[in-house]
Design a protein around this motif. Structure first.
Motif, mmCIF file in Angstrom:
data_model
loop_
_atom_site.group_PDB
_atom_site.id
_atom_site.type_symbol
_atom_site.label_atom_id
_atom_site.label_comp_id
_atom_site.label_asym_id
_atom_site.label_seq_id
_atom_site.Cartn_x
_atom_site.Cartn_y
_atom_site.Cartn_z
ATOM 1 N N ASP C 43 0.829 -1.209 0.000
ATOM 2 C CA ASP C 43 0.000 0.000 0.000
ATOM 3 C C ASP C 43 0.859 1.252 0.000
ATOM 4 O O ASP C 43 0.525 2.249 -0.636
ATOM 5 C CB ASP C 43 -0.931 0.006 1.223
ATOM 6 C CG ASP C 43 -2.178 -0.821 0.986
ATOM 7 O OD1 ASP C 43 -2.330 -1.332 -0.146
ATOM 8 O OD2 ASP C 43 -2.977 -0.957 1.922
ATOM 9 N N LEU C 44 1.961 1.191 0.744
ATOM 10 C CA LEU C 44 2.862 2.346 0.790
ATOM 11 C C LEU C 44 3.391 2.639 -0.609
ATOM 12 O O LEU C 44 3.334 3.764 -1.086
ATOM 13 C CB LEU C 44 4.035 2.071 1.745
ATOM 14 C CG LEU C 44 3.714 2.044 3.245
ATOM 15 C CD1 LEU C 44 4.921 1.559 4.025
ATOM 16 C CD2 LEU C 44 3.289 3.428 3.740
ATOM 17 N N GLU C 45 3.872 1.578 -1.236
ATOM 18 C CA GLU C 45 4.481 1.766 -2.554
ATOM 19 C C GLU C 45 3.464 2.202 -3.604
ATOM 20 O O GLU C 45 3.795 2.948 -4.520
ATOM 21 C CB GLU C 45 5.219 0.498 -2.995
ATOM 22 C CG GLU C 45 6.645 0.512 -2.476
ATOM 23 C CD GLU C 45 7.428 -0.748 -2.793
ATOM 24 O OE1 GLU C 45 6.925 -1.599 -3.547
ATOM 25 O OE2 GLU C 45 8.545 -0.876 -2.276
ATOM 26 N N ALA C 46 2.236 1.725 -3.434
ATOM 27 C CA ALA C 46 1.199 2.095 -4.401
ATOM 28 C C ALA C 46 0.954 3.598 -4.389
ATOM 29 O O ALA C 46 0.551 4.183 -5.384
ATOM 30 C CB ALA C 46 -0.096 1.352 -4.098
ATOM 31 N N ARG C 47 1.215 4.208 -3.238
ATOM 32 C CA ARG C 47 0.958 5.648 -3.120
ATOM 33 C C ARG C 47 2.198 6.484 -3.411
ATOM 34 O O ARG C 47 2.109 7.690 -3.585
ATOM 35 C CB ARG C 47 0.425 5.954 -1.723
ATOM 36 C CG ARG C 47 -1.029 5.549 -1.553
ATOM 37 C CD ARG C 47 -1.375 5.221 -0.118
ATOM 38 N NE ARG C 47 -1.330 6.385 0.753
ATOM 39 C CZ ARG C 47 -1.489 6.328 2.071
ATOM 40 N NH1 ARG C 47 -1.685 5.154 2.646
ATOM 41 N NH2 ARG C 47 -1.438 7.400 2.788
ATOM 42 N N MET C 48 3.360 5.823 -3.433
ATOM 43 C CA MET C 48 4.619 6.548 -3.686
ATOM 44 C C MET C 48 4.907 6.602 -5.186
ATOM 45 O O MET C 48 4.381 5.809 -5.949
ATOM 46 C CB MET C 48 5.761 5.848 -2.948
ATOM 47 C CG MET C 48 5.666 5.985 -1.433
ATOM 48 S SD MET C 48 6.739 4.811 -0.576
ATOM 49 C CE MET C 48 8.302 5.684 -0.638
ATOM 50 N N ALA C 54 9.847 1.059 -0.544
ATOM 51 C CA ALA C 54 9.283 1.361 0.775
ATOM 52 C C ALA C 54 9.939 0.520 1.863
ATOM 53 O O ALA C 54 10.198 1.008 2.964
ATOM 54 C CB ALA C 54 7.774 1.138 0.751
ATOM 55 N N ALA C 55 10.236 -0.739 1.547
ATOM 56 C CA ALA C 55 10.823 -1.644 2.544
ATOM 57 C C ALA C 55 12.165 -1.091 3.026
ATOM 58 O O ALA C 55 12.462 -1.082 4.228
ATOM 59 C CB ALA C 55 10.995 -3.035 1.945
ATOM 60 N N GLU C 56 12.929 -0.616 2.083
ATOM 61 C CA GLU C 56 14.242 -0.040 2.373
ATOM 62 C C GLU C 56 14.079 1.214 3.250
ATOM 63 O O GLU C 56 14.780 1.388 4.252
ATOM 64 C CB GLU C 56 14.889 0.302 1.021
ATOM 65 C CG GLU C 56 16.199 1.037 1.076
ATOM 66 C CD GLU C 56 17.330 0.180 1.587
ATOM 67 O OE1 GLU C 56 17.248 -1.050 1.390
ATOM 68 O OE2 GLU C 56 18.269 0.736 2.181
ATOM 69 N N ALA C 57 13.140 2.063 2.857
ATOM 70 C CA ALA C 57 12.898 3.295 3.607
ATOM 71 C C ALA C 57 12.420 2.979 5.021
ATOM 72 O O ALA C 57 12.771 3.671 5.977
ATOM 73 C CB ALA C 57 11.866 4.156 2.881
ATOM 74 N N LEU C 58 11.658 1.907 5.156
ATOM 75 C CA LEU C 58 11.133 1.515 6.463
ATOM 76 C C LEU C 58 12.247 1.113 7.414
ATOM 77 O O LEU C 58 12.208 1.429 8.604
ATOM 78 C CB LEU C 58 10.146 0.353 6.301
ATOM 79 C CG LEU C 58 8.740 0.759 5.895
ATOM 80 C CD1 LEU C 58 7.966 -0.430 5.360
ATOM 81 C CD2 LEU C 58 7.999 1.375 7.075
ATOM 82 N N VAL C 59 13.234 0.416 6.872
ATOM 83 C CA VAL C 59 14.361 -0.013 7.699
ATOM 84 C C VAL C 59 15.069 1.215 8.273
ATOM 85 O O VAL C 59 15.371 1.280 9.467
ATOM 86 C CB VAL C 59 15.344 -0.877 6.862
ATOM 87 C CG1 VAL C 59 16.632 -1.128 7.615
ATOM 88 C CG2 VAL C 59 14.677 -2.195 6.474
ATOM 89 N N ASP C 77 2.468 -8.269 7.935
ATOM 90 C CA ASP C 77 3.208 -7.753 6.782
ATOM 91 C C ASP C 77 2.979 -6.256 6.612
ATOM 92 O O ASP C 77 3.169 -5.701 5.541
ATOM 93 C CB ASP C 77 2.826 -8.503 5.508
ATOM 94 C CG ASP C 77 1.346 -8.383 5.207
ATOM 95 O OD1 ASP C 77 0.589 -8.006 6.133
ATOM 96 O OD2 ASP C 77 0.937 -8.634 4.071
ATOM 97 N N ALA C 78 2.572 -5.610 7.689
ATOM 98 C CA ALA C 78 2.311 -4.177 7.627
ATOM 99 C C ALA C 78 3.134 -3.438 8.679
ATOM 100 O O ALA C 78 3.727 -4.057 9.556
ATOM 101 C CB ALA C 78 0.823 -3.920 7.836
ATOM 102 N N TRP C 79 3.152 -2.138 8.563
ATOM 103 C CA TRP C 79 3.927 -1.308 9.482
ATOM 104 C C TRP C 79 3.058 -0.228 10.098
ATOM 105 O O TRP C 79 2.100 0.222 9.485
ATOM 106 C CB TRP C 79 5.103 -0.668 8.741
ATOM 107 C CG TRP C 79 6.091 -1.669 8.236
ATOM 108 C CD1 TRP C 79 5.948 -2.495 7.152
ATOM 109 C CD2 TRP C 79 7.363 -1.984 8.814
ATOM 110 N NE1 TRP C 79 7.064 -3.288 7.026
ATOM 111 C CE2 TRP C 79 7.950 -2.996 8.021
ATOM 112 C CE3 TRP C 79 8.058 -1.499 9.926
ATOM 113 C CZ2 TRP C 79 9.204 -3.535 8.314
ATOM 114 C CZ3 TRP C 79 9.312 -2.020 10.201
ATOM 115 C CH2 TRP C 79 9.879 -3.033 9.405
#
Lengths: 260, 222, 222
Positions: C43-48, C54-59, C77-79
């Motif tokens: 969902d994050l990536e769908a909006r970016m 997004a996974a990288e940015a989340l880390v 599987d969510a944050w």
């Protein structure tokens, strides 16, 4: 046997106290397994090393006391009592090789497993509930800005829609309730009126066609209507005695004149 | 007077050691995050251990979030955390829905296209019903029609004309490319009319046709 | 094989220049911050913008928030962003009084969490008493449990599993992180051992039992 007596002696006081408490509060137990688990605590040993035989005795003693106090026990407590009595006999008697089914030890081990498992579940449930919980210890965003859904409605139309729309407007006038179109109809009333006015001038035999109004003789539809109306009006006037009518032969011209 | 009020404060501070600065900042951060409403400095301090300086912590917190995806903002006399305005686009999800234009809109549009420049009163006369404000607004919003020059008649009413966007959408080079009445009839779109040559039931047709022929080109001569 | 899959990715990256890392982190920060619910990477990536990771940015974001008043946590599987647990005392006002769960409900919940997917009969076998409809209903209503796949045993009974909402509530990344899970499994307490012989106290399960032994550990070994 002696071993059993010894065990009974060492726990008798605590056992009795516990049993009394249980009788008073039997409703508070969630079934026989829960009760067994509570009873097993009086043994103060690791659940894995519990004496199932001793537990069976405690349970049966509890049931006896409950009966003596006329406390009505739910059926499953009695089923468990029957099963434990059976288990007790198995554990006490030397194994009979001719007998089928599981040994007393197997059954006891399973009961111990069930108790241990229930106990374990209770412990982890407590650990779970003691965790930092959302809404109690940990908090989510208080003012969530949820994703706004912007719904754009895009309207479309095709050229055909446009043309049909325009055509609809331009032809709208023709969509009207059905009525006889009077434009090309010459009524008998109209003919009568016309002839009454002209009748004075018809001293001589005149062909009916000459009586048709102006503009009604060229178009075939209009001529037909006017002719019919004029003929019908003539017959009416004849009936009224104001007009005479004649036809010399079939399909010959019809002539009228003022009644002499 | 000053001494009197300051004395107990000092005492209080020494009695209850306030948490370190960083800790206070964390507290303010958590409270602003979790709160459903902006929180005043007073409210923050009321919830923090005695001796904390929420205003001071807010200044530091605000600095920490500078340039981040989230900002610490002041709302009236209270504080809140908000996503950075330049990232607002992430908070929206756009969906485009295609819908057919309503019949009223299509007819209005058709009249404007065929009769432009046309006044609202003229549209109403042709359609035989009043044209709702919403219909005109919708067409204006879609940029399919725009205001034309005012008519030199009493009241100088505004007129409507179609736009290049309209022509583009309908694949027309100019409004003159719109099929005329004759073509519409040939296409069977006007089939309700009696076939030409037959006895006409409505006798106004001939003049109308003339009007069309002469009127049409003039309308598009801007 | 590697070359084939990498090529288009490279191409895409060059075609659509993804925003710089810091910018991506800001975006993820804003999105997580704004949402009260956990948001999936998808969902994050769908909006970016296209090309963002997004996974990288989340880390990176998670690291940045370490030790702050707010944390970046993973739920299934969510944050999500959540306040630090040690600051819960500040949040008294925000506490929503949750319905007190009965002992039966708590035990049932724990059994479902540790034994999932688990049938009602299995829950009853473990607790030694029947599970009331209301207890299951309450847990379903709280969205802490949901129906899992049916068991491939006679009668194809429904099973229950815990939900991401459950994980979120108890601060668990996954069901594998349940406290004491490993010890329980090692002690063999998560096996549903069949009672020896035909004589069982609640005699409905013999067939189901087999499935249990093989089915249980498999769930957590994913």
């Amino acid at each position: 046997m002696g071993d059993d007596n010894f065990q009974e002696d060492t726990i008798s006081v605590a056992d009795r106290l516990a049993a009394e408490a249980l009788i008073v509060d039997v409703e508070g137990y969630e079934g026989p397994l829960d009760l067994l688990l509570t009873l097993s605590r009086t043994q103060k040993v690791d659940l894995r090393k519990i004496s199932v035989l001793e537990l069976a005795r405690q349970y049966l003693a509890f049931v006896e006391k409950a009966k003596a106090l006329r406390i009505e026990l739910a059926a499953d407590y009695l089923v468990m009592a029957a099963w434990l009595a059976f288990l007790k006999s198995r554990l006490l008697l030397p194994p009979d090789p001719s007998e089928e089914g599981p040994s007393g030890e197997d059954l006891a081990a399973h009961l111990a497993f069930q108790l241990e498992r229930l106990q374990a579940m209770r412990e982890v449930a407590a650990r779970l509930m003691a965790r930092d919980r959302l809404g109690r210890d940990v908090f989510a965003r208080g003012q969530g800005e949820d994703v706004m859904r912007i719904r754009t409605v895009r309207f479309t139309a095709t050229l055909l829609d446009l043309m049909q729309g325009y055509a609809r407007i331009r032809t709208r006038d023709e969509f009207r309730p059905f009525v006889m179109d009077r434009d090309s109809v010459f009524t008998m009333e109209q003919a009568l009126e016309r002839m009454r006015g002209l009748i004075g001038f018809a001293g001589d035999w005149t062909e009916i066609a000459a009586w048709l109004p102006d503009g009604w003789d060229s178009d075939p539809v209009r001529r037909r209507s006017a002719t019919a109306a004029t003929f019908a009006a003539s017959l009416e006037l004849v009936k009224q005695g104001q007009l005479e009518i004649r036809q010399s032969a079939t399909f010959a011209p019809i002539e009228v004149r003022k009644r002499q | 007077m000053n001494d009197v009020t300051e004395a107990p404060e000092e005492e209080e501070k020494s009695l209850f050691a306030a948490p370190p600065e960083g800790e206070q900042e964390r507290m303010v951060e958590a409270m602003l995050f979790a709160s459903a409403q902006p929180v005043t400095v007073r409210d923050l301090e009321a919830r923090m251990p005695i001796g904390c300086d929420a205003a001071e912590a807010l200044v530091r917190l605000r600095k920490r979030y500078e340039g981040r995806g989230v900002r610490v903002v002041k709302v009236d006399d209270a504080w809140a955390m908000r996503t950075a305005p330049d990232l607002g686009f992430l908070m929206q999800k756009e969906t485009v829905e295609t819908r057919k234009l309503s019949r009223a809109a299509i007819e209005t549009l058709a009249i404007i296209a065929y009769h432009q420049p046309v006044t609202r009163a003229e549209i109403e006369e042709i359609r035989g019903v009043s044209v709702s404000r919403g219909t005109i607004d919708q067409l204006l919003e879609m940029e399919w029609i725009r205001l034309g020059r005012r008519k030199m008649t009493p009241g100088r009413p505004v007129t409507f004309v179609v736009t290049p966007t309209f022509l583009d959408h309908f694949g027309l080079e100019s409004a003159r490319d719109l099929p005329g009445l004759k073509e519409l009839r040939q296409a069977g779109l006007l089939e309700n009319r009696p076939p030409p040559g037959a006895f006409s039931m409505t006798d106004q047709e001939p003049e109308e046709e003339d009007d069309e022929v002469t009127g049409q080109p003039e309308l598009f001569d801007e």
